[in-house]
Design a protein around this motif. Structure first.
Motif, PDB file in Angstrom:
ATOM      1  N   LYS A 170       8.289   7.262  -1.027  1.00 61.00           N
ATOM      2  CA  LYS A 170       9.375   7.575  -0.100  1.00 61.00           C
ATOM      3  C   LYS A 170       9.443   9.080   0.138  1.00 61.00           C
ATOM      4  O   LYS A 170       8.997   9.860  -0.702  1.00 61.00           O
ATOM      5  CB  LYS A 170      10.709   7.048  -0.636  1.00 61.00           C
ATOM      6  N   PRO A 171      10.005   9.509   1.278  1.00 66.52           N
ATOM      7  CA  PRO A 171      10.171   8.715   2.489  1.00 66.52           C
ATOM      8  C   PRO A 171       8.811   8.411   3.087  1.00 66.52           C
ATOM      9  O   PRO A 171       7.882   9.194   2.918  1.00 66.52           O
ATOM     10  CB  PRO A 171      10.978   9.639   3.407  1.00 66.52           C
ATOM     11  N   HIS A 223      10.173   1.855  -2.824  1.00 68.71           N
ATOM     12  CA  HIS A 223      11.588   1.884  -3.171  1.00 68.71           C
ATOM     13  C   HIS A 223      11.739   1.004  -4.407  1.00 68.71           C
ATOM     14  O   HIS A 223      12.225  -0.126  -4.342  1.00 68.71           O
ATOM     15  CB  HIS A 223      12.449   1.397  -2.009  1.00 68.71           C
ATOM     16  N   GLY A 236      10.971   0.093   4.829  1.00 69.63           N
ATOM     17  CA  GLY A 236      11.046   1.506   4.483  1.00 69.63           C
ATOM     18  C   GLY A 236      11.597   2.356   5.617  1.00 69.63           C
ATOM     19  O   GLY A 236      12.227   3.396   5.387  1.00 69.63           O
TER      20      GLY A 236
END
Length: 350
Positions: A95-96, A122, A316
């Motif tokens: 992430k991101p 995540h 995501g």
């Protein structure tokens, strides 16, 4: 059982969680690592007895690699991911997933076109307490959802930001919302559903960085529930908590601890709260928690079963969109509605 051979690009802070997870997972083998930092590369390749590359394009040409895990600074995620996808590799990216929705959409489109899997890390979705919370939401145990709060109160001092020149920059990192709080924002929207609108304030109060070190957000969800996000890296002297609280007409749950790993309150008719609070696992050693092995294992199963991974590129993208909307709201001091109708990016071009 098929063995999936992994290549990791980026041997920094988070990569050890990937390497250790691959080491213990049945059907996984670490085939190669890549980093432009010779010291970090040598340490990783020797520790895990695998090939080492200083050029990720050369690693992508390695036919022995099935899956590429991207653990670089955030600003490089999209370019490396698209290159890996076009090389025919399945991609699991930290992430991101990208720094803009345009980048995220290009990644998703590329994976669809080539026919490989794209997943976003995540890992907190696999926390034992979060799994229990998600089941309560799915079985509608809360009744009508009324409101929720996602709080990250951590410490990232000047030493943390000085360890790498990209930290805290708009181009490569963002602030505490994009870097530290994105996991909890992902969980918030996963539990509460799509965000209709939000209003935000951000500030850079203690750190000499481009991004924010504190953010405060009020959200309205499409189901009429309200939400609050508090994110900061200015807590002294050490990390305090990462907490997700969900409230409804029939129940209340608060998941806290250092990384949303511990049930702090569980109040539903018929449930023994004391017994539930007593039956919990160990505190994780750091804010990354225990979920990396689970998300990597799910990703391998997704490839085998030809299904979407638990946290796909589309999944995501959701937290990324919320954070970009927050930045836009804070910059222009206005309420922002979702889905975003323009391709906002962070920093000067926001």
């Amino acid at each position: 059982m098929k063995t999936y051979r992994f290549g990791i690009i980026g041997c920094g802070r988070i990569s050890e969680n990937h390497m250790e997870s691959i080491k213990v997972l049945p059907g996984a083998r670490l085939a190669a690592v890549c980093d432009i930092n010779a010291e970090a590369l040598t340490k990783a390749s020797r520790t895990y007895d695998c090939k080492g590359y200083t050029n990720y394009q050369e690693m992508l040409a390695d036919s022995n690699i099935d899956v590429v895990n991207i653990c670089t600074e955030s600003g490089l995620h999209a370019r490396i991911a698209i290159d890996a996808i076009q090389a025919g590799k399945h991609v699991l990216v930290e992430k991101p997933m990208a720094m803009s929705l345009a980048e995220a959409d290009r990644m998703i489109a590329a994976a669809r076109k080539v026919g490989v899997k794209l997943g976003v890390v995540h890992q907190n979705r696999f926390n034992k307490a979060i799994v229990k919370l998600r089941k309560a939401v799915e079985f509608e145990r809360f009744g009508k959802l009324t409101h929720a709060a996602a709080v990250v109160r951590w410490n990232r001092n000047d030493e943390y930001y000085s360890q790498a020149p990209w930290r805290g920059t708009w181009e490569q990192d963002g602030g505490c919302l994009m870097n530290q709080s994105i996991h909890n924002i992902d969980l918030l929207q996963w539990m509460m559903g799509p965000v209709e609108s939000l209003f935000a304030y951000t500030a850079t109060n203690l750190r000499d960085i481009e991004g924010e070190d504190i953010g405060a957000v009020v959200l309205k969800f499409y189901n009429d529930a309200l939400g609050i996000i508090e994110a900061t890296t200015t807590i002294y002297p050490t990390n305090l908590e990462e907490t997700l609280s969900i409230f409804g007409s029939n129940g209340t749950a608060c998941i806290g601890g250092i990384a949303v790993n511990k049930i702090e309150a569980w109040r539903f008719p018929g449930d023994n709260e004391a017994a539930i609070l007593a039956d919990q696992g160990n505190e994780p050693p750091n804010v990354y928690g225990f979920g990396h092995a689970d998300i990597i294992d799910d990703f391998m199963q997704a490839i085998t079963e030809d299904r979407e991974p638990a946290v796909s590129g589309e999944e995501g993208r959701k937290a990324l969109e919320i954070i970009l909307a927050i930045y836009h709201s804070a910059k222009y001091k206005k309420e922002v509605t979702l889905p975003l109708k323009e391709q906002f990016t962070i920093g000067i071009g926001l």
